[in-house]
Design a protein around this motif. Structure first.
Motif, PDB file in Angstrom:
ATOM      1  N   LEU A  56      -1.053  -6.083   2.509  1.00 28.20           N
ATOM      2  CA  LEU A  56      -0.845  -4.832   1.784  1.00 28.20           C
ATOM      3  C   LEU A  56       0.197  -3.961   2.480  1.00 28.20           C
ATOM      4  O   LEU A  56       1.124  -3.456   1.847  1.00 28.20           O
ATOM      5  CB  LEU A  56      -2.167  -4.075   1.662  1.00 28.20           C
ATOM      6  N   LEU A  57       0.063  -3.800   3.775  1.00 27.62           N
ATOM      7  CA  LEU A  57       0.997  -2.930   4.503  1.00 27.62           C
ATOM      8  C   LEU A  57       2.403  -3.514   4.564  1.00 27.62           C
ATOM      9  O   LEU A  57       3.377  -2.768   4.587  1.00 27.62           O
ATOM     10  CB  LEU A  57       0.470  -2.651   5.908  1.00 27.62           C
ATOM     11  N   GLU A  58       2.518  -4.822   4.570  1.00 24.12           N
ATOM     12  CA  GLU A  58       3.840  -5.443   4.557  1.00 24.12           C
ATOM     13  C   GLU A  58       4.544  -5.292   3.218  1.00 24.12           C
ATOM     14  O   GLU A  58       5.765  -5.225   3.174  1.00 24.12           O
ATOM     15  CB  GLU A  58       3.731  -6.940   4.884  1.00 24.12           C
ATOM     16  N   SER A  59       3.770  -5.215   2.130  1.00 25.00           N
ATOM     17  CA  SER A  59       4.402  -5.288   0.820  1.00 25.00           C
ATOM     18  C   SER A  59       4.323  -4.025  -0.034  1.00 25.00           C
ATOM     19  O   SER A  59       5.025  -3.946  -1.033  1.00 25.00           O
ATOM     20  CB  SER A  59       3.804  -6.458   0.034  1.00 25.00           C
TER      21      SER A  59
ATOM     22  N   ASP B  28      -5.532   2.028  -4.103  1.00 26.03           N
ATOM     23  CA  ASP B  28      -6.957   1.806  -4.365  1.00 26.03           C
ATOM     24  C   ASP B  28      -7.530   0.839  -3.328  1.00 26.03           C
ATOM     25  O   ASP B  28      -8.612   1.057  -2.782  1.00 26.03           O
ATOM     26  CB  ASP B  28      -7.186   1.228  -5.767  1.00 26.03           C
ATOM     27  N   LEU B  29      -6.793  -0.230  -3.062  1.00 26.05           N
ATOM     28  CA  LEU B  29      -7.259  -1.223  -2.090  1.00 26.05           C
ATOM     29  C   LEU B  29      -7.309  -0.631  -0.688  1.00 26.05           C
ATOM     30  O   LEU B  29      -8.292  -0.831   0.035  1.00 26.05           O
ATOM     31  CB  LEU B  29      -6.368  -2.464  -2.108  1.00 26.05           C
ATOM     32  N   LEU B  30      -6.292   0.109  -0.295  1.00 22.71           N
ATOM     33  CA  LEU B  30      -6.287   0.698   1.046  1.00 22.71           C
ATOM     34  C   LEU B  30      -7.486   1.627   1.227  1.00 22.71           C
ATOM     35  O   LEU B  30      -8.154   1.591   2.266  1.00 22.71           O
ATOM     36  CB  LEU B  30      -4.978   1.450   1.304  1.00 22.71           C
TER      37      LEU B  30
ATOM     38  N   ALA C 286       1.273   2.362   0.042  1.00 24.27           N
ATOM     39  CA  ALA C 286       0.174   2.230   1.003  1.00 24.27           C
ATOM     40  C   ALA C 286       0.661   2.592   2.410  1.00 24.27           C
ATOM     41  O   ALA C 286      -0.037   3.284   3.147  1.00 24.27           O
ATOM     42  CB  ALA C 286      -0.390   0.807   0.983  1.00 24.27           C
ATOM     43  N   ARG C 287       1.861   2.168   2.762  1.00 24.03           N
ATOM     44  CA  ARG C 287       2.416   2.516   4.086  1.00 24.03           C
ATOM     45  C   ARG C 287       2.615   4.019   4.221  1.00 24.03           C
ATOM     46  O   ARG C 287       2.397   4.585   5.290  1.00 24.03           O
ATOM     47  CB  ARG C 287       3.741   1.792   4.325  1.00 24.03           C
TER      48      ARG C 287
ATOM     49  N   GLU D  72      -9.564  10.612   8.475  1.00 23.25           N
ATOM     50  CA  GLU D  72      -8.363  11.351   8.060  1.00 23.25           C
ATOM     51  C   GLU D  72      -7.584  10.554   7.010  1.00 23.25           C
ATOM     52  O   GLU D  72      -7.083  11.126   6.032  1.00 23.25           O
ATOM     53  CB  GLU D  72      -7.483  11.611   9.288  1.00 23.25           C
ATOM     54  N   LEU D  73      -7.483   9.247   7.193  1.00 21.24           N
ATOM     55  CA  LEU D  73      -6.809   8.394   6.222  1.00 21.24           C
ATOM     56  C   LEU D  73      -7.506   8.484   4.862  1.00 21.24           C
ATOM     57  O   LEU D  73      -6.848   8.608   3.823  1.00 21.24           O
ATOM     58  CB  LEU D  73      -6.786   6.944   6.722  1.00 21.24           C
TER      59      LEU D  73
END
Length: 182
Positions: free
Chosen positions: A60-63, A140-142, A67-68, A166-167
């Motif tokens: 997820l974070l790579e793509s 949503d996934l994060l 989300a990043r 916090e996230l």
């Protein structure tokens, strides 16, 4: 991309349960479906029996730029991605051949998902529905990943110095903004 929803899936939603197993993938945006495919490849490459929450977080974070963005512009995202790379090249060996499990359901799923990851995917879809969406996306996934205490993804976030509470607050803000747009 149009997804077909079976009568059985409608019944699951009416019963208040999110999709499970292969049905979960019918509830994803095209971008998130690509994340799942990448997580599946990552799990296979790592020699893992199932997709776990750390595989999902890494891919997820790579793509997914949105989300990043939830991690801000500081060095936190670089630290997190660095930690995930370390996990995939060695740190995760202690997880290899074990099932990510919440402890509530000590069962190995047969559909390629760890029990925790399957629950997270269902929670991501439920989050999408609450905001008025038809399909789950990366944010949503994060949020679902970060909200699952004891998951491998939360362990990775913590080790990388991410304040998960916090996230979640930031992600709830994104959800509120989207709710106004929908």
């Amino acid at each position: 991309m149009q997804h077909r929803i079976s009568h059985e899936q409608d019944a699951e939603l009416d019963a208040g349960r999110g999709p499970v197993g292969p049905d979960v993938e019918a509830r994803l945006s095209a971008e998130l479906a690509a994340v799942v495919a990448g997580a599946r490849r990552r799990a296979l490459r790592d020699g893992d029996r199932q997709i776990d929450t750390a595989h999902l977080l890494h891919t997820l974070l790579e793509s997914d730029p949105e989300a990043r963005e939830a991690f801000g512009s500081g060095p936190q995202i670089a630290r997190l991605l660095g930690y995930l790379v370390q996990r995939s090249i060695g740190y995760g060996l202690r997880w290899q051949s074990s099932v990510e499990n919440s402890g509530a359901v000590p069962v190995v799923t047969e559909d390629g998902w760890s029990p925790v990851a399957a629950g997270v995917m269902a929670a991501a879809y439920e989050r999408a529905v609450r905001r008025g969406g038809l399909l789950a996306d990366g944010v949503d996934l994060l949020a679902a990943l970060a909200a699952e205490p004891g998951s491998r993804a939360v362990e990775v976030l913590g080790r990388a110095g991410v304040d998960v509470r916090e996230l979640l607050v930031r992600l709830d803000g994104v959800m509120a903004e989207r709710g106004l747009e929908a």
